[in-house]
Design an enzyme around this catalytic site. Sequence first.
Site, PDB file in Angstrom:
ATOM      1  N   ASP A   4    -104.659  44.003 -10.573  1.00 46.74           N
ATOM      2  CA  ASP A   4    -104.693  42.583 -10.217  1.00 46.74           C
ATOM      3  C   ASP A   4    -103.276  42.020 -10.235  1.00 46.74           C
ATOM      4  OD1 ASP A   4    -104.699  42.938 -13.100  1.00 46.74           O
ATOM      5  OD2 ASP A   4    -105.067  40.792 -13.297  1.00 46.74           O
TER       6      ASP A   4
ATOM      7  N   GLU B 261    -105.808  42.106 -15.938  1.00 49.53           N
ATOM      8  CA  GLU B 261    -104.757  42.034 -16.956  1.00 49.53           C
ATOM      9  C   GLU B 261    -104.118  40.657 -17.005  1.00 49.53           C
ATOM     10  OE1 GLU B 261    -100.643  42.383 -18.633  1.00 49.53           O
ATOM     11  OE2 GLU B 261    -101.293  41.730 -16.633  1.00 49.53           O
TER      12      GLU B 261
ATOM     13  N   HIS C  15     -94.534  36.839 -10.971  1.00 50.90           N
ATOM     14  CA  HIS C  15     -95.448  35.683 -10.961  1.00 50.90           C
ATOM     15  C   HIS C  15     -94.997  34.555 -10.043  1.00 50.90           C
ATOM     16  CE1 HIS C  15     -97.727  36.644 -14.963  1.00 50.90           C
ATOM     17  NE2 HIS C  15     -97.391  37.747 -14.295  1.00 50.90           N
TER      18      HIS C  15
ATOM     19  N   HIS D 295    -102.102  47.949 -13.994  1.00 48.27           N
ATOM     20  CA  HIS D 295    -103.190  47.051 -13.595  1.00 48.27           C
ATOM     21  C   HIS D 295    -103.098  46.718 -12.109  1.00 48.27           C
ATOM     22  CE1 HIS D 295    -100.765  43.241 -13.601  1.00 48.27           C
ATOM     23  NE2 HIS D 295    -100.117  43.798 -14.610  1.00 48.27           N
TER      24      HIS D 295
END
Length: 371
Positions: A43, A138, A343, A41
Site C-alpha cells: 500500500d 502498513e 508521502h 508493504h
Amino acid sequence: MLNSELKAMGVESTLDSYGYVMASIPSNVSDAVPAVGFIAHVDTSPDAPGDNVHPQTIRDYDGGDIALEGVKGLYLKPSEFPELLEHKGETLITTDGTTLLGADDKAGVAEIMDAVQYIVTHPEFRHGPIRIGFTPDEEIGRGVVKFDVKRFGARYAYTMDGGDIGELEYENFNAASASVTIQGRNVHPGYAKGKMKNAILIAQEFNSLLPEKARPETTEGYEGFFHIISMEGSVEQAKFSYIIRDHDTERYEKKKRDMEEVCAQINRRYGEGTATVEIRHQYSNMKVQVEPHIHIVEKAAKAMEMAGVRPKIQPIRGGTDGANLSFKGLPCPNIFAGGLNFHGRMEWVTVENMQKASAVILNIIKLYAEE
C-alpha cells in the site's frame, strides 16, 4: 501479481484472504541455518493521490532544479532538498507533481523481487531458508494485524522500508492517534453575545494550548511531536485529528496525558462536554524487542559495508511493519529502500540506491549461510 510472478520464477508462494503474500525458498546449504525473511508493504500513503502515477526519469542527474511537468511552476530543487546533490550522476525517478511516486514501499517490493530473481537464476548462490512477505495496510498502522508469524516461518526478518541509502533502524516511535470533537453552540450572530460558542475558534484554541515546539516541522532525531493531520467543522461542531509520537515511553505517555489535560482545560473554560478526545495506541518502539538480538542489526551493517554502503544507524521518525512484528516474536529491523520525501508529491528515488538495497539483501543472506 506478485504471487503470480513468484510462482512463475519457481518459488513456492501463497496469497491469503487478508492480502498477505508469503513465499519460501528452501536452503541449499543446511537446514541448520536460521530462516531469514524480507518484507515490504504494497500500500502507499493516503496523504497524496496515488493512482495514475506518471513517473519522470532523469538520467545522469546534473544537480539542477527538476521540473515536475504535471504541475506548471512546480520544481524539485536542491536549494530546498539538498540531499539531491548527493546523487549527482545517478538516475532519479520523480513524480510529475500530480501524485506521490509510491516508492514507499514500491521500491522495497522491487528490491526484494530483484534479489529473489537473482537467487533463482543463480543456483550456485549459497543460502539458507529464505522467506518473503508482502503486506497491505502498513500506512494506517495495521500492516501485520493478521500476519501469521508462525506460518511465515522466519526466525529473523528485515523490512525494506527505510529512506536514503545506508539507513538502518531498529528504534521507532511509540505512536498513538487522537480524535478531538468540539461541541459548540450556534446562535444568530446578531444576538450571539454571551451565548455563542464557536467550535472553530475553540478548536484553534485547543491546538494553541499544545507546545508549539513539539511539531514535526520543529523536531528531529529523538524529539517527539503532536501533529494535527485533519480538521473540519462549523460553528456548531468541529472535529480534528492528531498523531502523537515519541521514542521514549515516558515522554510518549506524558504527551497523551498532556492531550487529555488540554481537553480538560477547554472544558473548565467552556463547560463540561465541550471537548472530548479519544486516544488510540498504534504501535510501540521495537528497540526493546530487537536489542536482545542485536547481531541481526550487526549483520545488516556488515552487509551494507560489503556493498560499499556506509551504514547510518539511526531512529526511525515513523513506524514500520517491523515494529509490530518484533512484538509478535519476529525481530525485524528496517533497511533503506532508497527513496526520499515519502508521502508527498516531492517524492523521489534513485535506481542506484535500489540496486544497492538489493545487493544488501543478498549479502545478508550470504552472511547467515556462512554462519
